[in-house]
Design a protein around this motif. Sequence first.
Motif, PDB file in Angstrom:
ATOM      1  N   LYS A  41       0.842  -1.197   0.000  1.00 26.26           N
ATOM      2  CA  LYS A  41       0.000   0.000   0.000  1.00 26.26           C
ATOM      3  C   LYS A  41       0.879   1.248   0.000  1.00 26.26           C
ATOM      4  CE  LYS A  41      -4.088  -1.649   2.471  1.00 26.26           C
ATOM      5  NZ  LYS A  41      -4.910  -1.413   3.679  1.00 26.26           N
ATOM      6  N   LYS A  45      -3.311   3.194   0.657  1.00 27.82           N
ATOM      7  CA  LYS A  45      -4.171   2.772  -0.449  1.00 27.82           C
ATOM      8  C   LYS A  45      -3.481   1.703  -1.293  1.00 27.82           C
ATOM      9  CE  LYS A  45      -6.238   7.300  -0.964  1.00 27.82           C
ATOM     10  NZ  LYS A  45      -5.476   8.442  -0.600  1.00 27.82           N
ATOM     11  N   TYR A  46      -4.297   0.811  -1.839  1.00 25.94           N
ATOM     12  CA  TYR A  46      -3.804  -0.094  -2.867  1.00 25.94           C
ATOM     13  C   TYR A  46      -3.654   0.716  -4.150  1.00 25.94           C
ATOM     14  CZ  TYR A  46      -5.282  -3.811   0.278  1.00 25.94           C
ATOM     15  OH  TYR A  46      -5.443  -4.634   1.363  1.00 25.94           O
ATOM     16  N   VAL A  47      -2.676   0.352  -4.967  1.00 22.84           N
ATOM     17  CA  VAL A  47      -2.413   1.086  -6.205  1.00 22.84           C
ATOM     18  C   VAL A  47      -2.266   0.083  -7.346  1.00 22.84           C
ATOM     19  CG1 VAL A  47      -0.893   2.746  -7.351  1.00 22.84           C
ATOM     20  CG2 VAL A  47      -1.194   2.861  -4.872  1.00 22.84           C
ATOM     21  N   TYR A  64      -6.618   3.810  -7.639  1.00 25.66           N
ATOM     22  CA  TYR A  64      -6.419   3.598  -6.203  1.00 25.66           C
ATOM     23  C   TYR A  64      -7.638   2.887  -5.627  1.00 25.66           C
ATOM     24  CZ  TYR A  64      -2.936   7.208  -7.028  1.00 25.66           C
ATOM     25  OH  TYR A  64      -1.874   7.921  -7.524  1.00 25.66           O
ATOM     26  N   SER A  65      -7.419   2.156  -4.523  1.00 30.66           N
ATOM     27  CA  SER A  65      -8.515   1.445  -3.873  1.00 30.66           C
ATOM     28  C   SER A  65      -8.254   1.344  -2.376  1.00 30.66           C
ATOM     29  CB  SER A  65      -8.643   0.036  -4.458  1.00 30.66           C
ATOM     30  OG  SER A  65      -9.636  -0.712  -3.785  1.00 30.66           O
ATOM     31  N   ASP A  66      -9.341   1.283  -1.621  1.00 37.38           N
ATOM     32  CA  ASP A  66      -9.248   1.048  -0.187  1.00 37.38           C
ATOM     33  C   ASP A  66      -9.464  -0.424   0.161  1.00 37.38           C
ATOM     34  OD1 ASP A  66      -8.889   3.830   0.375  1.00 37.38           O
ATOM     35  OD2 ASP A  66     -11.037   4.111   0.069  1.00 37.38           O
ATOM     36  N   TRP A  71     -12.372   0.923  -7.263  1.00 35.88           N
ATOM     37  CA  TRP A  71     -11.214   1.697  -7.704  1.00 35.88           C
ATOM     38  C   TRP A  71     -11.634   3.101  -8.109  1.00 35.88           C
ATOM     39  CZ3 TRP A  71      -6.312  -0.156  -7.197  1.00 35.88           C
ATOM     40  CH2 TRP A  71      -6.226  -1.485  -6.800  1.00 35.88           C
ATOM     41  N   THR A 127       4.131   9.368  -4.442  1.00 39.46           N
ATOM     42  CA  THR A 127       3.111   9.786  -5.407  1.00 39.46           C
ATOM     43  C   THR A 127       3.347   8.997  -6.687  1.00 39.46           C
ATOM     44  OG1 THR A 127       3.224  11.993  -4.435  1.00 39.46           O
ATOM     45  CG2 THR A 127       2.036  11.793  -6.519  1.00 39.46           C
ATOM     46  N   SER A 129       1.763   8.319  -9.191  1.00 37.72           N
ATOM     47  CA  SER A 129       1.255   8.852 -10.459  1.00 37.72           C
ATOM     48  C   SER A 129       2.274   9.775 -11.119  1.00 37.72           C
ATOM     49  CB  SER A 129      -0.055   9.602 -10.237  1.00 37.72           C
ATOM     50  OG  SER A 129       0.167  10.715  -9.386  1.00 37.72           O
TER      51      SER A 129
END
Length: 174
Positions: A41, A45-47, A64-66, A71, A127, A129
């Motif tokens: 994570k 967050k999962y990416v 991204y996901s919790d 997503w 980050t 992204s």
Amino acid sequence: AYSHEGVRVALASTANFIRWERLGVILPDINNKDAVLFPEKIEGKYVMFHRPMDEKPLSIWIAYSDDLLHWYGQKKVMSPQKDNWDNATIGAGCPPLKTEKGWLLMYHGVDESSTYRLGAALFDLKTPSLLIRRHPEPILVPEKNYELRGEVNQVVFGCGACEVKGTYFIYYGG
């Protein structure tokens, strides 16, 4: 996942690699593939990197996901480079590797003659992204007979990567 509905990113879970629980399609609204999860994570967050098939040019996106099922925050993070070896299509192949300088992504790039090569890109640790740098040349090109000829010709395609004592290994298909 592939069906008459198209190609989608789906998730399954296992504790023993014998029995699997199918959790279903997790990016349901778009044709999508080349999805890879980050190995940990980031900021809680999962990416995931993935590639929507209906967005041209075919590029690498992030989400991204919790909970790994829902997503959000999807956006393009890397596109094909004009007048370069990866000028037609790109996509993730191997899950990113964490290094002290950033997340190392081995990705595939395709040119206008449909030759698949592997490249390397570095993304920010906090980050992901943020693209830091892309190696300008491919790191692996099709040369062997099984890479040059097959159901699809001229292909090297990353499947996994690891670091052992400072050396990086790429597992790939041809």
